[in-house]
Scaffold this active site. Sequence first.
Site, PDB file in Angstrom:
ATOM      1  N   ASP A  11      -8.793 -14.519 -73.104  1.00 24.16           N
ATOM      2  CA  ASP A  11      -9.383 -13.299 -73.661  1.00 24.16           C
ATOM      3  C   ASP A  11     -10.853 -13.573 -73.932  1.00 24.16           C
ATOM      4  OD1 ASP A  11      -9.011 -10.546 -74.806  1.00 24.16           O
ATOM      5  OD2 ASP A  11      -9.751 -11.544 -76.603  1.00 24.16           O
TER       6      ASP A  11
ATOM      7  N   GLU B 208     -14.615 -12.011 -75.938  1.00 23.12           N
ATOM      8  CA  GLU B 208     -15.331 -11.077 -76.812  1.00 23.12           C
ATOM      9  C   GLU B 208     -16.762 -10.989 -76.298  1.00 23.12           C
ATOM     10  OE1 GLU B 208     -13.766  -9.288 -78.873  1.00 23.12           O
ATOM     11  OE2 GLU B 208     -11.893 -10.422 -78.934  1.00 23.12           O
TER      12      GLU B 208
ATOM     13  N   GLU C 237     -21.744  -1.995 -83.465  1.00 21.00           N
ATOM     14  CA  GLU C 237     -20.421  -1.524 -83.043  1.00 21.00           C
ATOM     15  C   GLU C 237     -19.559  -2.687 -82.561  1.00 21.00           C
ATOM     16  OE1 GLU C 237     -23.278  -0.478 -81.863  1.00 21.00           O
ATOM     17  OE2 GLU C 237     -23.473   1.679 -82.323  1.00 21.00           O
TER      18      GLU C 237
ATOM     19  N   HIS D 195     -15.292  -7.626 -83.578  1.00 20.18           N
ATOM     20  CA  HIS D 195     -14.925  -9.045 -83.599  1.00 20.18           C
ATOM     21  C   HIS D 195     -15.561  -9.839 -84.734  1.00 20.18           C
ATOM     22  CE1 HIS D 195     -18.840  -9.375 -81.718  1.00 20.18           C
ATOM     23  NE2 HIS D 195     -18.415  -8.872 -80.558  1.00 20.18           N
TER      24      HIS D 195
ATOM     25  N   HIS E  89     -10.544  -8.809 -83.896  1.00 21.11           N
ATOM     26  CA  HIS E  89     -10.365  -9.368 -82.569  1.00 21.11           C
ATOM     27  C   HIS E  89     -10.981 -10.769 -82.527  1.00 21.11           C
ATOM     28  CE1 HIS E  89      -9.515  -5.526 -80.114  1.00 21.11           C
ATOM     29  NE2 HIS E  89      -9.324  -5.267 -81.396  1.00 21.11           N
TER      30      HIS E  89
ATOM     31  N   ASP F 253      -6.218 -13.813 -79.830  1.00 21.49           N
ATOM     32  CA  ASP F 253      -5.669 -12.794 -78.939  1.00 21.49           C
ATOM     33  C   ASP F 253      -5.027 -13.424 -77.696  1.00 21.49           C
ATOM     34  OD1 ASP F 253      -6.562 -10.990 -80.751  1.00 21.49           O
ATOM     35  OD2 ASP F 253      -8.006  -9.992 -79.443  1.00 21.49           O
TER      36      ASP F 253
END
Length: 238
Positions: free
Chosen positions: A7, A9, A52, A57, A150, A155
């Site tokens: 995963d 970010e 945002e 995260h 997140h 994740d």
Amino acid sequence: MREIVFDTETTGLNPHNGDRLVEIGCVELYNRVETGRSFHAYFNPGRPMPSEAEAVHGLSDRFLADKPLFHDLCEDLLEFIGDSPLVAHNAAFDFGFLNHELGHCGRPTVCMSRMVDTIVLARQRFPGAKHSLDALCTRFGVDRSIRIKHGALIDAQLLAQVYVELTGGRQIGLGLVAEVIEPRENQTLDPRTLEPAMLVATIRPPRPHAPSEEELERHAAFLAKMSDPIWNRLDSRG
């Protein structure tokens, strides 16, 4: 078969608009079982973090300021993933950022044929249902209490469990009750050194299943009330 669940970010949604990778987490599976090996890194994106994205995260400019550039850890990452299939949730997004960063480093991109998308698997198995990672964790009973925001490694670890379930793997929380064993006199059991001949099972006595005298009498009285029972006719043919 070796597979890597991963995963990412990022600073945003589109690497072609200047967004960059800021975290990657990878978990190794071998024959759909986690090996305990993982790769995790944060990267300095070299650009400000939009509010945002930070809200999703929690990775701030201050936190990422002293982190290495993707280029610094590129070879370590490539060595870890090797040529294994790469499993991700909404995999085109993660592949897009990974390949964009590899392109920045002058490295060959990862072939899309290696991509396994768990959203595609979920839609095939549960059409019309919710397919977010949270929803799939709930469906399969995967504990996601540690997932406050997140995070790439968290994740990936959750997704690894979901992926096993999506591919028909296992039932979470199912365990076989071990047979109760007792040590022999003056013996201490060490499960690491036990041999089959050393195990002494506790045998339960059989439960009584024979009818009581009262039940036999009631059964005989019930049969006596029956006229021309079929078993009498069968006996007469013999």
